[in-house]
Scaffold this motif. Structure first.
Motif, PDB file in Angstrom:
ATOM      1  N   PRO A 108      -7.952  -5.630 -14.284  1.00 56.13           N
ATOM      2  CA  PRO A 108      -6.486  -5.604 -14.362  1.00 56.13           C
ATOM      3  C   PRO A 108      -5.886  -4.450 -13.567  1.00 56.13           C
ATOM      4  N   GLY A 109      -4.789  -4.763 -12.864  1.00 59.82           N
ATOM      5  CA  GLY A 109      -4.102  -3.738 -12.081  1.00 59.82           C
ATOM      6  C   GLY A 109      -4.356  -3.827 -10.594  1.00 59.82           C
ATOM      7  N   LEU A 110      -5.362  -4.591 -10.195  1.00 59.21           N
ATOM      8  CA  LEU A 110      -5.626  -4.789  -8.767  1.00 59.21           C
ATOM      9  C   LEU A 110      -4.882  -6.048  -8.330  1.00 59.21           C
ATOM     10  N   ASN A 111      -3.729  -5.888  -7.735  1.00 61.83           N
ATOM     11  CA  ASN A 111      -2.899  -7.065  -7.447  1.00 61.83           C
ATOM     12  C   ASN A 111      -2.425  -7.157  -5.994  1.00 61.83           C
ATOM     13  N   ARG A 112      -3.050  -6.397  -5.106  1.00 60.02           N
ATOM     14  CA  ARG A 112      -2.768  -6.522  -3.674  1.00 60.02           C
ATOM     15  C   ARG A 112      -4.077  -6.726  -2.926  1.00 60.02           C
ATOM     16  N   CYS A 113      -4.091  -7.679  -1.993  1.00 63.88           N
ATOM     17  CA  CYS A 113      -5.308  -8.052  -1.265  1.00 63.88           C
ATOM     18  C   CYS A 113      -5.117  -7.816   0.232  1.00 63.88           C
ATOM     19  N   PHE A 114      -5.994  -7.018   0.826  1.00 62.04           N
ATOM     20  CA  PHE A 114      -5.979  -6.792   2.275  1.00 62.04           C
ATOM     21  C   PHE A 114      -7.301  -7.325   2.824  1.00 62.04           C
ATOM     22  N   TYR A 115      -7.208  -8.222   3.796  1.00 66.23           N
ATOM     23  CA  TYR A 115      -8.388  -8.964   4.262  1.00 66.23           C
ATOM     24  C   TYR A 115      -8.996  -8.371   5.531  1.00 66.23           C
ATOM     25  N   ALA A 116     -10.317  -8.559   5.636  1.00 68.83           N
ATOM     26  CA  ALA A 116     -11.065  -8.147   6.822  1.00 68.83           C
ATOM     27  C   ALA A 116     -12.165  -9.175   7.064  1.00 68.83           C
ATOM     28  N   ASP A 117     -13.124  -8.819   7.921  1.00 69.17           N
ATOM     29  CA  ASP A 117     -14.129  -9.787   8.363  1.00 69.17           C
ATOM     30  C   ASP A 117     -15.498  -9.621   7.714  1.00 69.17           C
ATOM     31  N   ASN A 118     -15.823  -8.420   7.247  1.00 71.10           N
ATOM     32  CA  ASN A 118     -17.162  -8.149   6.731  1.00 71.10           C
ATOM     33  C   ASN A 118     -17.113  -6.951   5.800  1.00 71.10           C
ATOM     34  N   GLY A 119     -18.217  -6.688   5.125  1.00 72.18           N
ATOM     35  CA  GLY A 119     -18.242  -5.629   4.128  1.00 72.18           C
ATOM     36  C   GLY A 119     -17.924  -4.262   4.672  1.00 72.18           C
ATOM     37  N   SER A 120     -18.515  -3.898   5.814  1.00 67.04           N
ATOM     38  CA  SER A 120     -18.224  -2.584   6.399  1.00 67.04           C
ATOM     39  C   SER A 120     -16.739  -2.426   6.658  1.00 67.04           C
ATOM     40  N   SER A 121     -16.119  -3.480   7.150  1.00 64.52           N
ATOM     41  CA  SER A 121     -14.685  -3.413   7.446  1.00 64.52           C
ATOM     42  C   SER A 121     -13.865  -3.252   6.170  1.00 64.52           C
ATOM     43  N   ALA A 122     -14.298  -3.889   5.081  1.00 69.80           N
ATOM     44  CA  ALA A 122     -13.592  -3.718   3.805  1.00 69.80           C
ATOM     45  C   ALA A 122     -13.649  -2.269   3.349  1.00 69.80           C
ATOM     46  N   VAL A 123     -14.786  -1.619   3.556  1.00 72.45           N
ATOM     47  CA  VAL A 123     -14.906  -0.205   3.206  1.00 72.45           C
ATOM     48  C   VAL A 123     -14.012   0.646   4.098  1.00 72.45           C
ATOM     49  N   GLU A 124     -13.995   0.336   5.396  1.00 71.18           N
ATOM     50  CA  GLU A 124     -13.111   1.078   6.308  1.00 71.18           C
ATOM     51  C   GLU A 124     -11.660   0.975   5.846  1.00 71.18           C
ATOM     52  N   VAL A 125     -11.244  -0.209   5.428  1.00 73.25           N
ATOM     53  CA  VAL A 125      -9.877  -0.402   4.932  1.00 73.25           C
ATOM     54  C   VAL A 125      -9.615   0.518   3.746  1.00 73.25           C
ATOM     55  N   ALA A 126     -10.548   0.544   2.795  1.00 77.00           N
ATOM     56  CA  ALA A 126     -10.354   1.368   1.601  1.00 77.00           C
ATOM     57  C   ALA A 126     -10.276   2.852   1.950  1.00 77.00           C
ATOM     58  N   LEU A 127     -11.159   3.320   2.832  1.00 80.18           N
ATOM     59  CA  LEU A 127     -11.155   4.728   3.214  1.00 80.18           C
ATOM     60  C   LEU A 127      -9.845   5.104   3.899  1.00 80.18           C
ATOM     61  N   LYS A 128      -9.447   4.306   4.869  1.00 78.79           N
ATOM     62  CA  LYS A 128      -8.221   4.594   5.609  1.00 78.79           C
ATOM     63  C   LYS A 128      -6.989   4.493   4.711  1.00 78.79           C
ATOM     64  N   MET A 129      -6.991   3.486   3.853  1.00 77.65           N
ATOM     65  CA  MET A 129      -5.834   3.275   2.988  1.00 77.65           C
ATOM     66  C   MET A 129      -5.685   4.420   1.985  1.00 77.65           C
ATOM     67  N   SER A 130      -6.808   4.899   1.454  1.00 74.25           N
ATOM     68  CA  SER A 130      -6.752   6.022   0.521  1.00 74.25           C
ATOM     69  C   SER A 130      -6.217   7.276   1.213  1.00 74.25           C
TER      70      SER A 130
END
Length: 464
Positions: A108-130
């Motif tokens: 609960p509380g995770l209600n925004r989704c940002f998409y990428a192509d692969n797992g490494s890219s998902a991690v990059e998104v999280a690092l940059k977004m934080s």
């Protein structure tokens, strides 16, 4: 055309991943190259008709087996309507529907989704977004991250930097960010008689101390919930997640859960974060924690098409919502972000979770895997057999009392791998660790075959 035909053509031009190519095409090849013609369920088949039980779900992706008919039909139908459209300025039904369903399923509380192509890219998104969140909110001193030793979060430079010192990371160290690495809660080194919970609690001291010392400069802590997969399938008690969530809240630091490998049922629940005991061990409270970012990939499409998503909180989204002139937008993109085909495959995968009793079935299969590996726990060079849900790992060691590993150059795990291929089972090792992470559609009889071949392969591999 036979196997040799395709091996020759492949070796002429294809550079294979995570591979010393000399092992395939040197004068005395160490590893056989296996050309695959077709796949079905848990089975791969080469060009000469030999079949291989895919015990590792082709790098942990094919959670419902190869070419599951429901996913195949969904892809065919989607291809007749919309193949791809850029997501900047456009949207489409599959991504809207998928986002709505992921938000309902996620903590609960995770209600925004940002998409990428692969797992490494998902991690990059999280690092940059934080990092960008703290910058947008005026806390510009926060520029670092905390990660666990022995961790692995991907191969792109930001994700690679978060991994612990290893063969994956060390060569590229001059190119990488310098996170604060703390000792892992991995329970393999625990002392005789010490419980997983006690050892995990003791190890958390290192994380608490790092947060106390560095919180003012740290954006986020990143962890793989419960299992450090590429680090040798090392496992820890879910209490660590509860303690970590509480500590991140106290110190004003984000928590990133890398669920790329363990999400979608691998641990026995839909997400690894779902196992965390409630604060204070309140029996009436629901278990599980909500990270600030959750990275998903691999099993999300049933292993058919690349897709990744980073889920986050509304409060983080709001820090980027501003007038254009303020320059707060998150300017990160991938050409195939939110590809409709991949989203439709993900929706079909989620349908399978809803339409079948897969998690209950997995519990029975997990128990069978444990029972069928009982013999291994008696072998003189098996230091540990550990399991979390549909992941079972066998740690080989030269000395099981001291846990001294076999020298890496002896490649004991490769001996098991080659024996497995000879007998129709794909067991790709992680050094001296042999593991099972099969598709959820594996049958009890196929589990028995897998365990029988692995047991004999290990028995032969550890002979002096």
């Amino acid at each position: 055309m036979n196997n040799d035909h395709w091996k020759t053509r492949s070796l002429a031009h294809v550079w294979h991943p995570c591979t010393q190519m000399r092992d395939h095409d040197g004068e005395a090849p160490t590893l056989p190259m296996i050309p695959v013609k077709r796949a079905d369920g848990v089975w791969l088949e080469d060009f000469e008709g030999k079949r291989y039980l895919d015990a590792v779900s082709s790098w942990w992706t094919n959670i419902f087996g190869h070419r599951h008919p429901a996913i195949v039909e969904a892809l065919k139908a989607q291809l007749d309507e919309l193949d791809h459209v850029m997501l900047a300025g456009f949207t489409h039904a599959p991504i809207v529907e998928l986002s709505e369903r992921l938000v309902r399923l996620a903590p609960p509380g995770l209600n925004r989704c940002f998409y990428a192509d692969n797992g490494s890219s998902a991690v990059e998104v999280a690092l940059k977004m934080s990092f960008h969140y703290w910058r947008n909110t005026g806390q510009t001193k926060k520029t670092r991250f905390i990660a666990l030793e022995n961790s692995y979060h991907g191969e792109t430079l930001g994700a690679l930097a978060m991994g612990g010192p290893s063969m994956y990371r060390d060569t590229y160290a001059p190119l990488l960010l310098e996170p604060i690495h703390v000792p892992s809660p991995d329970c393999y080194p625990r002392g005789a008689g010490e419980s997983w919970e006690d050892y995990t609690r003791r190890q958390f001291w290192h994380m608490e101390r790092a947060l106390e010392q560095h919180a003012d400069e740290v954006c986020a802590v990143i962890v793989e919930p419960l299992i450090q997969c590429a680090g040798g399938m090392r496992m820890y008690h879910p209490l660590y997640l509860t303690l970590l969530r509480e500590a991140c809240d106290r110190h004003g630091v984000h928590l990133i859960a890398d669920e790329i490998a363990v999400g979608f049922g691998r641990t026995g629940r839909l997400f690894g974060c779902d196992w965390a005991p409630p604060p204070g061990f309140d029996e009436d409270a629901q278990p599980g924690i909500t990270p600030d970012f959750m990275c998903l990939s691999k099993g999300i499409t049933g292993g058919t098409i690349p897709l990744a998503v980073t889920l986050t909180r509304e409060s983080i989204y709001e820090a980027f919502w501003a007038e254009y002139r303020e320059g707060k937008a998150f300017l990160h993109s991938h050409s195939y972000t939110g590809n409709p085909l991949a989203c439709r495959a993900a929706l079909a995968t989620l349908d399978l979770f809803e339409d079948t009793r897969v998690l209950a079935t997995n519990r029975a299969l997990s128990q069978l895997m444990w029972a069928q590996t009982a013999e291994l726990r008696q072998l003189p060079h098996v230091a540990e057999v550990r399991q979390q849900g549909m992941v079972l790992a066998i740690e080989l060691a030269k000395n099981i009392r001291t846990k001294e590993p076999f020298p890496s150059e002896e490649r004991r795990g490769v001996r098991v791998y080659n024996y497995g291929l000879e007998h129709g089972v794909l067991l790709r090792p992680l050094g001296n660790v042999i593991y099972f992470m099969p598709p959820y559609v594996i049958t009890p009889r196929e589990v028995e075959t897998l365990c029988k071949v692995a047991t004999e392969g290990i028995r032969r591999a550890v002979r002096d």
